[in-house]
Design a protein around this motif. Sequence first.
Motif, PDB file in Angstrom:
ATOM      1  N   GLU A  27       0.833  -1.192   0.000  1.00 39.11           N
ATOM      2  CA  GLU A  27       0.000   0.000   0.000  1.00 39.11           C
ATOM      3  C   GLU A  27       0.873   1.250   0.000  1.00 39.11           C
ATOM      4  O   GLU A  27       1.806   1.372   0.783  1.00 39.11           O
ATOM      5  CB  GLU A  27      -0.890  -0.013   1.245  1.00 39.11           C
ATOM      6  N   CYS A  28       0.551   2.205  -0.860  1.00 37.55           N
ATOM      7  CA  CYS A  28       1.313   3.457  -0.954  1.00 37.55           C
ATOM      8  C   CYS A  28       1.095   4.283   0.310  1.00 37.55           C
ATOM      9  O   CYS A  28      -0.042   4.480   0.734  1.00 37.55           O
ATOM     10  CB  CYS A  28       0.864   4.246  -2.181  1.00 37.55           C
ATOM     11  N   PRO A  29       2.173   4.786   0.930  1.00 37.76           N
ATOM     12  CA  PRO A  29       2.020   5.590   2.143  1.00 37.76           C
ATOM     13  C   PRO A  29       1.302   6.919   1.905  1.00 37.76           C
ATOM     14  O   PRO A  29       0.699   7.469   2.808  1.00 37.76           O
ATOM     15  CB  PRO A  29       3.460   5.847   2.596  1.00 37.76           C
ATOM     16  N   LYS A  30       1.352   7.431   0.677  1.00 34.34           N
ATOM     17  CA  LYS A  30       0.775   8.741   0.384  1.00 34.34           C
ATOM     18  C   LYS A  30      -0.710   8.670   0.031  1.00 34.34           C
ATOM     19  O   LYS A  30      -1.525   9.367   0.628  1.00 34.34           O
ATOM     20  CB  LYS A  30       1.549   9.393  -0.765  1.00 34.34           C
ATOM     21  N   CYS A  31      -1.076   7.811  -0.939  1.00 34.88           N
ATOM     22  CA  CYS A  31      -2.461   7.798  -1.411  1.00 34.88           C
ATOM     23  C   CYS A  31      -3.238   6.555  -0.995  1.00 34.88           C
ATOM     24  O   CYS A  31      -4.449   6.514  -1.141  1.00 34.88           O
ATOM     25  CB  CYS A  31      -2.500   7.947  -2.929  1.00 34.88           C
ATOM     26  N   GLU A  50      -3.201   3.624  -2.417  1.00 36.03           N
ATOM     27  CA  GLU A  50      -3.428   2.706  -3.534  1.00 36.03           C
ATOM     28  C   GLU A  50      -2.339   1.634  -3.560  1.00 36.03           C
ATOM     29  O   GLU A  50      -1.366   1.689  -2.815  1.00 36.03           O
ATOM     30  CB  GLU A  50      -3.428   3.486  -4.855  1.00 36.03           C
ATOM     31  N   GLN A  71       7.237   2.138  -5.593  1.00 36.53           N
ATOM     32  CA  GLN A  71       6.819   3.032  -6.657  1.00 36.53           C
ATOM     33  C   GLN A  71       5.313   2.933  -6.822  1.00 36.53           C
ATOM     34  O   GLN A  71       4.781   1.856  -7.059  1.00 36.53           O
ATOM     35  CB  GLN A  71       7.504   2.684  -7.971  1.00 36.53           C
ATOM     36  N   CYS A  72       4.626   4.058  -6.702  1.00 38.60           N
ATOM     37  CA  CYS A  72       3.178   4.107  -6.856  1.00 38.60           C
ATOM     38  C   CYS A  72       2.856   4.628  -8.249  1.00 38.60           C
ATOM     39  O   CYS A  72       3.304   5.701  -8.635  1.00 38.60           O
ATOM     40  CB  CYS A  72       2.548   5.002  -5.794  1.00 38.60           C
ATOM     41  N   CYS A  95      -0.154   7.828  -7.866  1.00 36.70           N
ATOM     42  CA  CYS A  95       0.233   9.208  -7.541  1.00 36.70           C
ATOM     43  C   CYS A  95       1.664   9.536  -7.984  1.00 36.70           C
ATOM     44  O   CYS A  95       2.164  10.624  -7.695  1.00 36.70           O
ATOM     45  CB  CYS A  95       0.068   9.479  -6.044  1.00 36.70           C
ATOM     46  N   SER A 106       4.605   8.573  -6.966  1.00 35.62           N
ATOM     47  CA  SER A 106       5.573   8.855  -5.899  1.00 35.62           C
ATOM     48  C   SER A 106       6.500   7.657  -5.714  1.00 35.62           C
ATOM     49  O   SER A 106       6.153   6.528  -6.039  1.00 35.62           O
ATOM     50  CB  SER A 106       4.848   9.180  -4.589  1.00 35.62           C
ATOM     51  N   THR A 107       7.690   7.930  -5.202  1.00 31.62           N
ATOM     52  CA  THR A 107       8.702   6.908  -4.974  1.00 31.62           C
ATOM     53  C   THR A 107       9.225   7.040  -3.555  1.00 31.62           C
ATOM     54  O   THR A 107       9.497   8.145  -3.088  1.00 31.62           O
ATOM     55  CB  THR A 107       9.865   7.081  -5.968  1.00 31.62           C
ATOM     56  N   TYR A 108       9.356   5.902  -2.863  1.00 32.96           N
ATOM     57  CA  TYR A 108       9.863   5.874  -1.497  1.00 32.96           C
ATOM     58  C   TYR A 108      10.960   4.838  -1.392  1.00 32.96           C
ATOM     59  O   TYR A 108      10.909   3.809  -2.051  1.00 32.96           O
ATOM     60  CB  TYR A 108       8.750   5.529  -0.506  1.00 32.96           C
TER      61      TYR A 108
END
Length: 102
Positions: A11-15, A17, A79-80, A83, A85-87
């Motif tokens: 699960e993406c930490p930001k959105c 998804e 990698q999402c 959105c 974004s990359t973490y």
Amino acid sequence: MNEVKNKSYIECPKCGEQATIKSASSIFFSAGAILWLAGGCLLWIPIIGWIGAPLAFILGTIFLVIGIIAAMIGGAVIQCTHCNSTYNLTKTEYKEFKKNIK
């Protein structure tokens, strides 16, 4: 009903998804293998291939060595696609993620 777990998604930490997770070492191993295969193909092309093949083999070897080092000290990349974004995960966070999947 049995729950199906896909081990390459998180699960993406930001959105919130579904995002892909890749270990740092797998990225370098893949690049090294592709460069070695490209070098093997370049050997058959006169002049340009004879110059490019040694470069591909050298770069492939470098990427494989970096992949071994990344397997020892590296973590993972999230990698999402939703959105964009990359973490980066540390090695301990990645080990914790792998332990929770099993």
